[in-house]
Design an enzyme around this catalytic site. Structure first.
Site, PDB file in Angstrom:
ATOM      1  N   CYS A  39       1.693   1.143 -13.135  1.00 25.20           N
ATOM      2  CA  CYS A  39       2.493   0.725 -12.683  1.00 25.20           C
ATOM      3  C   CYS A  39       3.334  -0.476 -11.782  1.00 25.20           C
ATOM      4  O   CYS A  39       2.121  -1.179 -11.335  1.00 25.20           O
ATOM      5  CB  CYS A  39       4.056   2.224 -11.857  1.00 25.20           C
ATOM      6  SG  CYS A  39       3.892   3.463 -12.585  1.00 25.20           S
ATOM      7  N   CYS A  53       4.509   4.016  -7.932  1.00 22.74           N
ATOM      8  CA  CYS A  53       3.259   4.279  -7.931  1.00 22.74           C
ATOM      9  C   CYS A  53       2.827   5.865  -6.867  1.00 22.74           C
ATOM     10  O   CYS A  53       2.323   6.738  -6.918  1.00 22.74           O
ATOM     11  CB  CYS A  53       2.307   3.750  -8.582  1.00 22.74           C
ATOM     12  SG  CYS A  53       1.237   4.164  -9.334  1.00 22.74           S
TER      13      CYS A  53
END
Lengths: 288, 194, 355
Positions: free
Chosen positions: A263, A269
């Protein structure tokens, strides 16, 4: 900070920027010229975004600063420190906690709320610059809503490549009137601008322009009926959190073609991993 | 006389910032009503109008001042330094106490196609932003049509506004003030009687 | 392998700053350079930093040079960023360069003229041979400095030429001059704003542009009507006083280029002006500025606009080295999100071609 006003800028400068912001909000997508000041950070490092943020920020605000989606890239760290030092505001890395988010090149994955403002750092506010370098000319084109040049460019792309070849800074039409640069965000992020609940402000310091998109405003990525706009992303889930709907960074892991996709939005994330989501590389790591 | 003037914001930096954020929000969400913090407004200005004056005006912003508001001239000049002009065409802001002042509306700058931001912003006193006639608003900033209730706008306001809105992207932006409340109508919003 | 998220930006920045400070100081066995030494002995650097930093303060300019390790653009940037925070107390009256206390004054168009040619402290006729004597501290040969010349009789050469009507009169500015540091550039840009941009502009850029006009990119036949350098006094006129008071002296370099003009329907053939004025001793910059100023007047004088130096928008948008260096150097900031989009895009396009 001693010797400097709250948030660095003097009140006169803030008023000038605030007036420009109000006009920018009243004319969504229109670039309003403003008396951009020389900042203690270089042009290109986000002086436009910094001036906008400094003009809106209050003592109660909670500020998040991201660069490439991440809170801990050096320039994001540097700008966050600048405001912590000059305004003494609370800072955060959590998207949900922030009232003001200053960003370079990304829109957070989490949907922004009505009570949040996102401030974009803009290197080149003129969407037509590659096609017409003269600002006298492009100003005239915006005045006439004459965007034929851009349509021709997109059409030529399709004729040549079979698709529109713009991957970032993909031009948008705001409120069906102004062609606007969304700043160099990936085209993946463009759909988030449409009908966003949060107020979106854009500052270009070197080019001395401010523009805005009010909440709940139509923002359409330019396309054609037979070649609709397509967001671009890597065809992988995030290696760490397994997300399939987030924009991914590609990390080179060795010199034998090894790649890891993670991410780009570090807060997104981290939040997913904290909630127990694990991607393939996270699992592999745990097994080792 | 300066000695007789009421003060500006108790805390100038914070006062201006919080008022600005309300005006910014108001402009971004047409018709939504916001309440400004306390300010010792000079007669005959409302608190909201006085706060907007302190927040946005300075020596770079020519102001057309309603002759009825003459008593506030010294206060505005002292706190902001805004040059007060008798010629609406030269103004960046216009401050009107009653809708009768709307007769100058057509003489205000509306901006140009290439520089629509050069149009005037009108600060208009109304009797109330909570009771009165209902207007339906539609445009950027509004997820779905919203209703603004105002007492004290001229009878033909919807028509006046329609002509203004038709000039888009040119046109005047309006900040309505009643007591300590304000709401904004940017040129981008369409207004009809509800 | 384990992926380590790029953490620790904060420590990295602190470490970079510490290293930078150490580098700046250099070998501690040699004495630290004082700001006064820079101010006195690197005067031309100080002048350039003041000009491009748009702030006349020799000490602060010297400090900026020290802090920037002699990087003059970085030093000008430091000065500019400080300048923006300064309150404005008053607007000065225009300085009068005709009453300058002359240190240098030369004209390339008249052999002799009232006041004469004053060479001043110039490198013009030095032989560019490294002076190895400067490796050691050398005592200054005394008695070489010429006595100050009579300043009363030093009219500006263009004024002399103007008496005959051969030179266009100075344009009168009927409005307060614009200020690029307060208002963004807009077009058409008046000569006031153009001159301000050039005076603040990068010496190298202005030099290159001026040079191009001499090589056929924009026709011009310039003569250095006069170059003068020296001190002028700055006056302000506070409203409550009603008369002007002298607040300081500045060293300025002024250049007036004289260029033949073939005339137009309404104007007989005559000479036109190009004007250059910079802080300090900045002759190269002032001369180049005068060339570019004249080139940018092409449209106003009815000449064809064909060359880069005549294109006002091009010159004004690219002359500022603080803007230019920022945008060129910002390419080193992370762009991996954009690059990633491009990568995916190219991969997709290649895949579709292969199908």
């Amino acid at each position: 900070m001693k010797g400097y006003n709250f948030a660095y800028l003097d009140e006169q400068t803030k008023r000038m920027i605030r007036r420009a912001l109000l006009k920018a909000v009243a004319i969504p997508g229109h670039q309003v010229p403003f008396g951009s000041r020389e900042m203690p950070l270089p042009y290109g490092w986000g002086t436009g975004g910094i001036q906008v943020t400094a003009s809106i920020l209050g003592a109660d605000d909670v500020l998040k600063v991201i660069d490439q989606g991440a809170d801990d890239t050096t320039n994001a760290v540097s700008i966050r420190r600048f405001f912590a030092r000059t305004a003494g505001v609370r800072t955060t890395t959590a998207t949900a906690e922030a009232t003001v988010i200053q960003t370079r090149h990304r829109i957070p994955e989490k949907t922004l709320r009505e009570d949040q403002i996102i401030v974009y750092q803009v290197p080149q506010p003129e969407p037509l610059w590659r096609l017409e370098p003269s600002r006298v000319e492009t100003t005239r084109m915006h005045g006439l809503a004459d965007y034929g040049l851009m349509h021709v460019k997109l059409y030529e792309d399709i004729a040549r490549y079979g698709q529109i070849s713009i991957a970032y800074d993909y031009p948008v039409m705001v409120n069906e009137r102004y062609l606007m640069s969304p700043s160099p965000i990936p085209a993946f992020d463009n759909p988030k601008m449409d009908m966003m609940p949060a107020l979106q402000l854009f500052g270009a310091g070197r080019e001395k322009r401010i523009y805005a998109i009010p909440p709940w405003t139509r923002v359409r990525s330019l396309d054609f009926d037979d070649h609709p706009f397509r967001a671009i992303n890597a065809a992988h889930p995030c290696g760490l959190c397994g997300a399939t709907d987030a924009f991914l960074d590609e990390v080179v892991t060795d010199d034998r073609g090894g790649r890891l996709f993670v991410c780009s939005d570090t807060d997104h994330c981290a939040e997913r991993r904290a909630a127990g989501h694990v991607g393939a590389d996270g699992l592999r790591e745990a097994a080792e | 006389m300066i000695g007789a003037l009421t003060p500006g914001f108790a805390e100038p930096v914070g006062g201006a910032q919080s008022c600005f954020r309300q005006v910014l929000d108001a402009m971004a969400r047409p018709g939504r009503v916001y309440t400004v913090g306390a300010v010792a407004a000079p007669a005959p200005l409302s608190d909201a109008a006085a706060a907007v004056v302190l927040t946005l005006m300075d020596h770079e912003t020519p102001l057309w001042l309603d002759p009825e508001a003459e008593a506030a001239r010294g206060w505005i000049a002292f706190h902001t330094g805004a040059p007060i002009t008798g010629d609406p065409a030269k103004s960046m802001f216009a401050l009107a106490l009653t809708h009768y002042a709307m007769t100058i509306w057509h003489r205000l700058p509306f901006g140009t196609d290439e520089a629509p931001q050069t149009s005037a912003t009108v600060i208009l006193h109304v009797a109330s932003l909570t009771t009165g006639r209902a207007f339906v608003l539609e445009g950027p900033g509004l997820r779905s049509p919203a209703t603004l209730t105002v007492d004290g706008l001229p009878g033909d306001f919807a028509a006046v506004w329609q002509r203004n809105h038709a000039l888009y992207p040119c046109g005047i932006d309006l900040i309505l003030c009643a007591g300590n409340q304000l709401a904004a109508l940017p040129r981008s919003v369409a207004v009809r009687e509800g | 392998m384990a992926y380590v998220a790029v953490k620790g930006g904060e420590q990295a920045i602190d470490a970079a700053h510490a290293w930078l400070a150490e580098e700046r100081r250099g070998d501690t066995s040699s004495p630290a350079l004082s700001v006064a030494q820079i101010q006195d002995q690197l005067g031309r650097s100080v002048d350039r930093v003041m000009a491009e930093g748009s702030l006349y303060d020799r000490q602060l300019a010297a400090l900026a040079i020290k802090q920037a390790q002699g990087d003059l653009i970085e030093a000008a940037f430091l000065l500019r960023a400080y300048r923006t925070t300064l309150p404005r107390f008053a607007h000065s009256k225009p300085v009068d360069t005709a009453s300058m206390t002359i240190e240098r004054r030369i004209s390339a168009i008249f052999k002799d003229l009232p006041g004469g040619q004053v060479l001043g402290p110039t490198y013009d006729y030095t032989h560019r041979l490294l002076d190895f004597g400067l490796l050691e501290d050398e005592a200054l040969a005394t008695g070489a400095v010429a006595a100050e010349t009579d300043t009363a009789a030093m009219p500006r050469v263009p004024d002399i030429l103007g008496q005959e009507g051969l030179l266009e009169p100075d344009t009168v500015c009927d409005h307060e001059p614009g200020d690029l540091t307060r208002d963004p550039l807009s077009f058409p840009a008046g000569r006031d704003v153009r001159l301000q941009a050039l005076a603040r502009g990068d010496e190298g850029f202005v030099l290159g542009m001026g040079y191009s006009t001499q090589r056929g990119y924009g026709s011009s036949h310039p003569f250095a009507g006069e170059i003068r350098m020296g001190e002028v006094s700055v006056e302000i006129e506070p409203a409550e006083l009603g008369f002007a008071i002298d607040i300081c002296d500045l060293v300025l370099t002024e250049c007036q280029m004289v260029t033949r003009f073939k005339g137009s329907k309404t104007v007989p053939p005559q000479f036109t002006r190009g004007y250059g004025l910079v802080f300090g001793f900045g002759e190269r910059k002032a001369m180049a500025m005068a060339l570019v100023d004249r080139a940018m007047r092409a449209a106003e004088l009815g000449e064809d606009v064909t060359a880069p130096a005549q294109d006002v928008e091009f010159v004004l948008y690219h002359s500022d080295n603080i803007e230019a260096t920022g945008f060129v150097e910002h390419l080193k900031l992370p762009h991996y999100v954009d690059f990633q989009s491009e990568l995916q895009n190219v991969r997709r396009m290649r895949a579709e071609v292969a199908e």
